[in-house]
Design an enzyme around this catalytic site. Structure first.
Site, PDB file in Angstrom:
ATOM      1  N   GLY A 185       0.854  -1.185   0.000  1.00 25.30           N
ATOM      2  CA  GLY A 185       0.000   0.000   0.000  1.00 25.30           C
ATOM      3  C   GLY A 185       0.884   1.227   0.000  1.00 25.30           C
ATOM      4  CB  CYS A 204       5.470  -4.138   0.583  1.00 28.18           C
ATOM      5  SG  CYS A 204       6.365  -2.585   0.423  1.00 28.18           S
ATOM      6  CE1 TYR A 205       0.680   1.275   5.037  1.00 29.06           C
ATOM      7  CE2 TYR A 205      -0.965  -0.471   4.955  1.00 29.06           C
ATOM      8  CZ  TYR A 205      -0.567   0.779   5.393  1.00 29.06           C
ATOM      9  OH  TYR A 205      -1.395   1.518   6.179  1.00 29.06           O
ATOM     10  CG  HIS A 234       6.310  -5.762  -4.000  1.00 33.35           C
ATOM     11  ND1 HIS A 234       4.985  -5.601  -3.686  1.00 33.35           N
ATOM     12  CD2 HIS A 234       6.938  -4.650  -3.570  1.00 33.35           C
ATOM     13  CE1 HIS A 234       4.806  -4.427  -3.099  1.00 33.35           C
ATOM     14  NE2 HIS A 234       5.975  -3.827  -3.017  1.00 33.35           N
ATOM     15  CD  GLU A 258       3.501  -8.499  -5.205  1.00 33.51           C
ATOM     16  OE1 GLU A 258       4.198  -9.219  -4.464  1.00 33.51           O
ATOM     17  OE2 GLU A 258       3.223  -7.337  -4.929  1.00 33.51           O
ATOM     18  N   GLY A 286     -15.182  -9.044 -31.940  1.00 33.17           N
ATOM     19  CA  GLY A 286     -14.472 -10.160 -32.553  1.00 33.17           C
ATOM     20  C   GLY A 286     -13.094 -10.348 -31.945  1.00 33.17           C
ATOM     21  N   GLY A 287     -12.694  -9.415 -31.097  1.00 29.50           N
ATOM     22  CA  GLY A 287     -11.425  -9.559 -30.387  1.00 29.50           C
ATOM     23  C   GLY A 287     -11.573 -10.590 -29.265  1.00 29.50           C
ATOM     24  CB  VAL A 288      -9.034 -12.249 -27.077  1.00 30.72           C
ATOM     25  CG1 VAL A 288      -9.055 -13.353 -26.036  1.00 30.72           C
ATOM     26  CG2 VAL A 288      -8.069 -12.580 -28.188  1.00 30.72           C
ATOM     27  CG  ASP A 289      -9.940  -8.625 -24.092  1.00 34.04           C
ATOM     28  OD1 ASP A 289      -9.336  -9.705 -24.045  1.00 34.04           O
ATOM     29  OD2 ASP A 289      -9.369  -7.519 -24.034  1.00 34.04           O
ATOM     30  CB  SER A 290     -15.826  -8.194 -27.058  1.00 34.23           C
ATOM     31  OG  SER A 290     -15.429  -8.489 -28.365  1.00 34.23           O
ATOM     32  CB  SER A 291     -14.715 -13.466 -28.550  1.00 33.30           C
ATOM     33  OG  SER A 291     -14.652 -12.700 -29.726  1.00 33.30           O
ATOM     34  CE  LYS A 341      -5.824 -10.025 -25.063  1.00 27.10           C
ATOM     35  NZ  LYS A 341      -6.731  -8.907 -25.371  1.00 27.10           N
TER      36      LYS A 341
END
Ligand code: XMP
Length: 513
Positions: free
Chosen positions: A55, A82-83, A172, A174, A227-232, A369
């Site tokens: 944070g 961390c925080y 970190h 991660e 037609g892109g990955v995300d909206s599909s 993604k």
């Protein structure tokens, strides 16, 4: 459906979702909750472990986010990052202070030495790089804890109380810069929390479908499908959850690559949803007629897209929910930097204002993604759709330098297909992040058969990049470039020259316009 849950308690750090993602990667279900969530609600999730995020504040500042002391009495292991580590220390009797004179303040990659007897660091080499970003440090280690890692500048890099299952790290784990970060998170989950693992994207799908059903009830949902990955993937997920309550509007602007519009339609034709394909190619083309300036082209396409969508939405009438395929990187980017401008401009960012709806649903909002791609596979979307490389909203219009015409688009589509086909045949698709053809506005003299030609030059663009903000040109083998060149000039009329773009970004951009 009893999966074990880990809670990521968010204290405002920039990497909170990345921590969640790292936990999911280890096959453990995870939920991110704000630090203000009442302890009783957290307890109700029956967590096997809790991770305190980083944070921006200082734990000794009274206005900074604090941890409810009750959390330490749940009998659940805690990892403070961390925080979060400083919160742990301060709450359990330690003392946190500003790092003085740079002595213990650290930023960036730092060589760190671990006590590998500590369960958190089991199996790690004695020393490796970690990513630090802290201006405060633990001046006094709380009673019952021991120090388990140090760096040259700071003796107090990690603390542990193995009996209670409390662990804190200043760095970190991660982020990728921490060499053994994944192993540390894995140790916390499996060695400390007793995780069984086995959680998959298929489980994620089930949970997401159940939650969407609860939220949407018998409401109507509208989604603009690009037609892109995300909206599909968002469409496929909603289709699974609410079936025919979902209407997908796919505005085919005629600026897609070869056969792409049909592929999108085919991917949704077998599903029980309302699917509307608006063939608006002519409309877009006539609006683009005579326009050569790149920004004008982009603006026209963006506006026209909204207009076409609006007309369809009006036919449908009032909907309850507008669904969007927003993914986590879009959430981080919004409001800052170039990427946000790009997205807001072209990823149907202007839509909400033109549709009458109650609420927005964004079922992919917390995914990265590659997780979205994995979810798409779970939902049975075809691989060519799921592994699609990024494709700009304005489509081929910005890869057709100068005026866009039907003939030029046709040439570009065919040449681009050949390029992609040869890359696939050579097995190179995985080694580059984006590759496509661009029809330049330059014509030059050539000779074909016995005749002189005066035709277009095609540019091939292929880049490797991790963030698309900077990029290097891909070192495609000459033989592959040669095959593309030979095929293009033989198979695509009016292209007599093929160029390979060897400019990195910056100074060039990835796209041409
Ligand atoms: P540039 O050309 O700025 O492209 O180096 C960086 C990345 O962004 C993509 N791009 C877009 N994506 N709408 C999008 O959704 C757009 O208008 C747009 N313009 C560029 C580009 O393909 C590359 O991946």
């Amino acid at each position: 459906m009893s999966h074990q849950t880990v809670i990521v308690l968010d204290f405002g750090g920039q990497y909170n979702q990345l921590i969640a993602r790292r936990v999911r990667e280890q096959g453990v279900y995870c939920e991110v909750r704000p630090y203000t969530t009442p302890v009783a609600s957290l307890k109700a999730l029956r967590p096997i472990g809790i991770i305190f995020t980083g944070g921006p504040g200082s734990v000794y500042d009274p206005a900074a986010p604090q941890a409810d002391p009750e959390l330490f009495r749940l009998g659940v292991p805690i990892l403070g990052i961390c925080y979060g580590c400083q919160l742990l220390a301060q709450n359990l009797g330690g003392r946190v202070a500003p790092a003085q004179g740079g002595a213990a303040r650290e930023y960036g990659k730092t060589e760190t030495f671990f006590d590998t007897d500590c369960r958190l660091f089991r199996g790690l080499p004695a020393g490796s790089a970690t990513w630090m970003s802290h201006g405060d440090y633990m001046e006094k280690v709380p009673e019952g804890f021991r120090l388990t890692a140090r760096s040259a500048a700071c003796p107090n890099v990690a603390i542990s109380d193995e009996a209670r299952g409390f662990y804190g790290v200043q760095f970190h784990p991660e982020v990728n810069h921490t060499e053994h970060g994944a192993a540390i998170i894995r140790n916390f989950l499996y060695e400390v929390c007793g995780a069984r693992g086995g959680w998959t994207m298929g489980d994620y799908k089930e949970t997401a479908v159940r939650r969407l059903r609860e939220k949407i009830g018998d409401g109507k949902v509208l989604l603009a499908l690009s037609g892109g990955v995300d909206s599909s993937v968002a469409a496929a997920l909603l289709a699974e959850a609410v079936g025919r309550q979902l209407t997908c509007v796919f505005v085919d602007h005629g600026l897609m690559r070869l056969r792409e519009g049909d592929e999108v339609e085919a991917a949704f034709s077998g599903r029980d949803v309302r699917f509307i394909r608006v063939n608006a190619a002519e409309r877009f083309l006539s609006r683009l007629s005579g326009v050569t300036e790149p920004e004008s082209k982009r603006k026209i396409i963006g506006e026209e897209f909204i207009r076409v969508f609006e007309a369809e939405a009006k036919k449908i009438g009032r909907v309850d929910y507008l669904a969007q395929g927003t993914i986590y990187p879009d959430v981080i980017e919004s409001g800052a930097g170039d990427a946000a401008v790009i997205k807001s401009h072209h990823n149907v960012g202007g839509l909400p204002g033109c549709v009458d709806f109650k609420e927005i649903v964004e079922p992919l909002r917390l995914l990265f993604k590659d997780e979205v791609r994995a979810l798409g596979r779970e939902l049975g979307l075809p691989e060519h759709l799921v592994s699609r490389q990024p494709f700009p909203g304005p489509g081929l219009a910005i890869r057709c330098v100068g005026e866009v015409t039907g003939e030029k688009l046709d040439m570009l589509r065919r040449a681009d297909f050949i390029f992609r086909d040869e890359i696939a045949r050579a097995g190179l698709a995985g080694s580059m992040d984006q590759y496509f053809a661009v029809l330049t506005n330059m014509r030059s003299v050539g000779v074909m058969g016995d005749g002189r030609t005066y035709d277009y030059a095609l540019a091939l663009r292929s880049v490797t990049t991790s963030d698309f903000m900077t990029a290097d040109w891909a070192r495609i083998p000459y033989e592959v470039l040669d095959r593309v060149s030979v095929r293009v000039v033989n198979e695509v009329p009016h292209i007599n020259r093929v160029l390979y773009d060897i400019t990195s970004k910056p100074p060039a951009t990835i796209e041409y316009e």
